[in-house]
Scaffold this active site. Structure first.
Site, mmCIF file in Angstrom:
data_model
loop_
_atom_site.group_PDB
_atom_site.id
_atom_site.type_symbol
_atom_site.label_atom_id
_atom_site.label_comp_id
_atom_site.label_asym_id
_atom_site.label_seq_id
_atom_site.Cartn_x
_atom_site.Cartn_y
_atom_site.Cartn_z
ATOM 1 N N HIS A 65 21.511 2.931 6.261
ATOM 2 C CA HIS A 65 21.693 2.374 4.902
ATOM 3 C C HIS A 65 20.573 2.921 4.012
ATOM 4 O O HIS A 65 19.537 3.427 4.495
ATOM 5 C CB HIS A 65 21.685 0.847 4.915
ATOM 6 C CG HIS A 65 20.406 0.224 5.336
ATOM 7 N ND1 HIS A 65 19.313 0.079 4.499
ATOM 8 C CD2 HIS A 65 20.021 -0.298 6.557
ATOM 9 C CE1 HIS A 65 18.344 -0.511 5.160
ATOM 10 N NE2 HIS A 65 18.746 -0.755 6.430
ATOM 11 N N CYS A 100 17.115 -0.889 11.743
ATOM 12 C CA CYS A 100 18.029 0.052 11.078
ATOM 13 C C CYS A 100 17.321 1.368 10.751
ATOM 14 O O CYS A 100 16.097 1.471 10.784
ATOM 15 C CB CYS A 100 18.558 -0.551 9.780
ATOM 16 S SG CYS A 100 19.682 -1.952 10.052
#
Length: 617
Positions: free
Chosen positions: A571, A592
């Site tokens: 992301h 992430c």
């Protein structure tokens, strides 16, 4: 007046005296009737040699005295006959018709008067009857007619007597056959001619008194059951008497030239309990002579499966055998062979015609026909009958022992072996990093994985149907390439140590970027090594983590979200000013891969769902 004249005339005082003339005529007529009617046969028997005087040659010219007297007597007779003929003219109409056929006489008899004769009797002269007949004036046709009439009467009487006697005889014989069978009558092979119903019943009983039945069976010598051993006896049904009542006595003559045969039921009575005992005492019913039947089965012989037929055996089914024997005895049969009826013996449970056995044979033959070749990229392996036949179980006779559970287990084991050989999920792979390092990566979510349950079911069906095919196994998960290195030339490389990533498509680097991975200071925030694939992608989205209401709970809006490992994904991170280096060691993410916003946008457009994502340190 001379004597000649006196002979042809009657005195005038005698003319017109009908009483005397009538008396003479009556006497003459009575004499003639008696001769013709009563003594005709006697006269016919008298043979007189008579010769016509006109045909004879006289011995001398002068007739003797005796001939003269005869002629005078004949003359007197003829004169008297003239009177008789005139008085009987009406009675001889029939004779006149016959006489008309004969030539007319040339001479007429003159009407004369009888002269008066003396009362003194004249000499008695014997005249033969034949001669009298010839000399008389009776027409020949009349005489023949009377003889013919007499013969017809006699013939008629004789024929009447014959008819009467014949009718009496016919009626008597008809009466005789009112309670007896006609000639030529046969009942159940017995000659019943002129016998009463009772006598025929006795013949039937006599015929059955010596009854016996011969019992034959498989592999056992025949034995005999005698009628006296089972109290066998004839029982009348009344059918014979009914046949006799249907007979019409007046048709008895038909039996002389026409033979009739009838069949009636020979009802018998016997002791059924004794019959059962006799059956059980036979050799074929003894335990030592009982051989159990064997079922038909499938066997593998001469490189193929065949059905071995069942064996009949000789074990008697006592209940069914008794039914057959009882029916034969009741029908007065002379013999019975249990071998002719399968019901008399215990039968094999499985025969060569059994549908289930036929299906098993077909399935077994299909086993030898089946050939399934599996492909794994450049590699392949084949399953055929040589392997499949070893999965079947046979006894010491070579009989197939079908065990579906065992067979299915063999199929499952074979599929499991395929999975162990060719599955790559969970296996460690050697990987050449862009940096030049050789690393080893593994994954529990990426790679080849056979769906063993589905493949076992499909393979079992193909074996039983004799399918010959080449195919891939049924997979629950696939990879980009076959072999140990199943990553292929299209993948995303995430080097966690270098904090740099690459996107290779068909071996060409189409994208790369620095990133910041999970904070190594926290064990639960470290990014996992392994091989993954994209779950989905979403833009925009809000990232949430931790437990709501606690200090570690967070909510972070992002523009591009691409998860691949649980809650871990790619992301954009617009809150960071720097990416790469060793930031991840102390100030990394929650796990992430943080990308610069502009790079995140590019990756969002490029990434595909089946592209492997290789993460390693």
């Amino acid at each position: 007046m001379n004597n000649e004249e006196n002979k042809g005339t009657l005195p005038e005082d005698d003319v017109g005296r009908p009483d005397e003339t009538t008396d003479i005529e009556d006497r003459i007529n009575a004499t003639l009737d008696k001769i013709l009617d009563d003594d005709e046969d006697e006269f016919d028997d008298i043979q007189v040699d008579y010769e016509d005087p006109e045909d004879e040659e006289p011995d001398n010219e002068a007739p003797d005295e005796e001939n003269r007297e005869i002629r005078e007597t004949e003359d007197d007779y003829e004169k008297t006959k003239v009177w008789t003929d005139s008085s009987e003219e009406a009675d001889e109409e029939e004779s006149e018709e016959v006489m008309e056929e004969e030539p007319e006489q040339e001479e007429e008899v003159p009407a004369v008067r009888s002269r008066h004769k003396s009362a003194r009797p004249g000499p008695v002269i014997y005249v033969p009857m034949d001669e009298l007949d010839q000399n008389s004036d009776v027409p020949p046709g009349t005489r023949a007619k009377k003889k013919t009439h007499k013969g017809l009467k006699i013939f008629g009487l004789v024929m009447l007597m014959i008819i009467v006697l014949g009718g009496c005889a016919y009626g008597g014989i008809s009466y005789y056959f009112t309670d007896r069978f006609f000639e030529g009558t046969w009942i159940n092979g017995v000659d019943c001619s002129q016998k009463t119903a009772y006598e025929v019943e006795q013949l039937m009983a006599e015929k059955l008194s010596e009854y016996s039945i011969e019992v034959s069976s498989r592999n056992i010598a025949a034995q005999t059951i005698r009628g006296e051993d089972i109290d066998y006896q004839y029982m009348s049904t009344g059918e014979i008497l009914q046949l006799l009542k249907k007979q019409k006595p007046y048709e008895w003559i038909r039996g002389l030239y026409e033979q009739k045969s009838y069949t009636v039921s020979e009802n018998v009575g016997y002791n059924k309990t004794l019959l059962q005992e006799q059956l059980k005492s036979l050799n074929c019913a003894q335990a030592e002579n009982q051989v159990e039947p064997e079922n038909a089965y499938v066997a593998f012989r001469d490189n193929q499966f065949v059905i071995v037929p069942e064996t009949e055996g000789s074990k008697l089914n006592i209940k069914e055998a008794y039914k057959l024997l009882d029916a034969a005895v009741e029908a007065n049969e002379a013999s019975i062979d249990f071998s002719d009826n399968q019901d008399a013996y215990v039968s094999a449970e499985v025969t060569q015609d059994d549908p289930a056995l036929q299906s098993a044979l077909e399935a077994c033959n299909n086993y030898t026909k089946a050939s399934i070749t599996y492909t794994f990229g450049d590699q392949s392996t084949t399953l055929d009958g040589n392997t499949i036949k070893d999965w079947l179980q046979f006894d010491e006779k070579g009989q197939l022992v079908w065990d579906d559970n065992s067979f299915q287990q063999h199929v499952a084991d074979y599929v499991a072996q395929l999975a162990a050989t060719y599955d790559t999920v969970g296996t460690e792979r050697e990987f050449q990093a862009t940096s030049g390092r050789t690393v080893y990566v593994s994954s529990s979510v990426y790679g080849w994985k056979i769906d063993q349950a589905a493949e076992t079911a499909q393979l079992s069906q193909e074996i039983q149907s004799g399918t010959q095919t080449t195919r891939e196994p049924v997979y629950s998960q696939t990879a980009n390439a076959y072999g140990v290195n199943d990553l292929g030339n299209t993948y995303i490389e995430v080097d966690l140590s270098e904090q740099h990533m690459y996107y290779y498509q068909d071996g060409v680097n189409i994208f790369e970027s620095d990133f910041v991975s999970g904070n190594m200071s926290y064990a639960d925030r470290q990014t996992h090594a392994g091989i993954f694939t994209l779950y989905y992608k979403k833009s925009p989205d809000v990232l949430r983590g931790g437990q709501k209401g606690t200090a570690n709970y967070y909510e972070q809006p992002v523009q591009y979200w691409m998860p691949f490992d649980g809650g871990i994904g790619f992301h954009d991170a617009d809150w960071r000013d720097e990416f790469g280096g060793d930031i991840y060691l102390t100030s990394g993410s929650h796990g992430c891969i943080n990308l610069p916003p502009e790079n995140a946008e590019v990756l969002y457009d490029l990434i595909q769902y089946d592209v492997p994502i290789v993460c390693f340190y």
